[in-house]
Design an enzyme around this catalytic site. Structure first.
Site: not given
Ligand code: 13P
Ligand code: G3H
Ligand code: ZN
Length: 324
Positions: A83, A142, A186, A222-223, A225, A267-268
């Site tokens: 990622d 991207e 994010h 992305h982003g 959550s 992720d979040t």
């Molecule tokens: P969130 O922060 O919304 O979970 O997005 C995660 C993400 O885009 C990882 O690439």
């Molecule tokens: O897009 C980013 C992801 O949430 C990963 O986050 O770089 O803190 O592991 P991180």
């Molecule tokens: Zn991301």
């Protein structure tokens, strides 16, 4: 089933019109929750390690946990994805580790903060495609920048993707998938006001236009959550201090998938679930000190988020679409 290239999972999703979840992973409990959740809802899954996650785990540990997932869950189509790779070098490292997909995030410079010029983005992404494609490895690029900053990564500013640039970018780089900036960010602080389904939340017209121009391109949101309100409330109930905040609701994810999004990054939500659980266990059992006492329920809480009909997005959309 051995690990599969991400492209294969996304091609299948495109044929049937669903979206596939991408979950970030940092440790064993998270990886197990992802596989247990995916098994429960019969979903293919993309397990992703960020540059930060690989650094945190010293690469080899996380890589072997991810490989163990494929061995332990042979029936789940699983892609291992890098990622937000910020350089050719980090993408090469992921390829060497056996990942089946890499993201070259050429929207930002190597510092992960400063926006990069279009031509330079084309050049660096093309270089990664040249390394990855002969080995059957998928590449995500991207264009445009998301909001929010994770672990110091991200410009913090949203620059929406320009659909007219996408066609040129795809023709010049031959990427399989593309992260598009349509107003998400994010982290937990996406929207200060509760999203209203009667108002435009995200720039869906951008997704629709790109889908028209490049029908074979797999778009990535992305982003994504959803920032479940009950989890935020639990964090705050047990001593946390998360201000009012909202994530991307299921209806917006569904709109995105209907318009051509094939990968939905989360992720979040898993981070929030772990934090809420640990806070509660520490509050309820102040004398407990065995980490399994809080890691085990944290794993269950993450699995619940992954499976949840109300909070989780792509899995639910896919289940609905496929009648699973
Ligand atoms: P969130 O922060 O919304 O979970 O997005 C995660 C993400 O885009 C990882 O690439
Ligand atoms: O897009 C980013 C992801 O949430 C990963 O986050 O770089 O803190 O592991 P991180
Ligand atoms: Zn991301």
């Amino acid at each position: 089933m051995p690990l599969v290239p991400m492209r294969q999972i996304l091609d299948e999703a495109a044929k049937k019109g669903y979206g596939v979840p991408h979950f970030n992973v940092n440790n064993m409990e998270q990886a197990q929750a992802i596989m247990r959740g995916a098994t429960e809802v019969k979903s293919p899954v993309i397990m992703a390690a960020s540059k930060g996650a690989l650094k945190y785990s010293e690469m080899i540990f996380l890589r072997n946990i991810m490989m163990a997932c494929a061995e332990r869950y042979p029936d789940i189509p699983l892609a291992l994805h890098l990622d937000h790779g910020t350089s050719v070098d980090i993408c090469q490292q992921a390829i060497d580790l056996g990942f089946t997909s890499v993201m070259m995030d050429g929207s930002l410079q190597e510092d992960g903060k400063t926006p990069r010029e279009f031509d330079s983005n084309v050049e660096i992404t093309r270089e990664v495609v040249k390394l990855a494609h002969p080995l059957g490895i998928t590449v995500e690029g991207e264009l445009g920048t998301l909001g929010g900053v994770e672990d110091g990564v991200g410009s913090g500013k949203i620059n929406l993707t320009d659909p007219d640039q996408v066609k040129e970018f795809v023709e010049k780089t031959n990427v399989d998938a593309l992260a598009v900036a349509i107003g998400t960010s994010h982290g937990a602080y996406k929207f200060k006001i509760k999203p209203d389904p009667d108002k435009n939340l995200l720039a869906m017209d951008i997704i629709r236009r790109i889908h028209e121009l490049c029908p074979d391109l797999h778009m990535v949101m992305h982003g994504s959550s959803s920032v479940p309100q009950e989890i935020v409330a639990q964090i705050n109930q047990y001593g946390g201090a998360i201000p009012e905040t909202y994530g991307v609701p299921l209806w917006a994810i569904k709109e995105g998938i209907d318009a051509g999004v094939r990968k939905v990054n989360v992720d979040t939500d898993l981070r929030l679930a772990v934090t809420a659980t640990i806070r509660k266990v520490f509050h309820d059992e102040p004398a407990a000190f065995d980490p399994r006492k809080y890691l085990s329920p944290s794993r269950d809480a993450m699995q619940k988020v992954i499976e949840s009909d109300t909070t989780h997005l792509a899995v639910r959309v896919m289940r609905l679409t496929m009648n699973l």
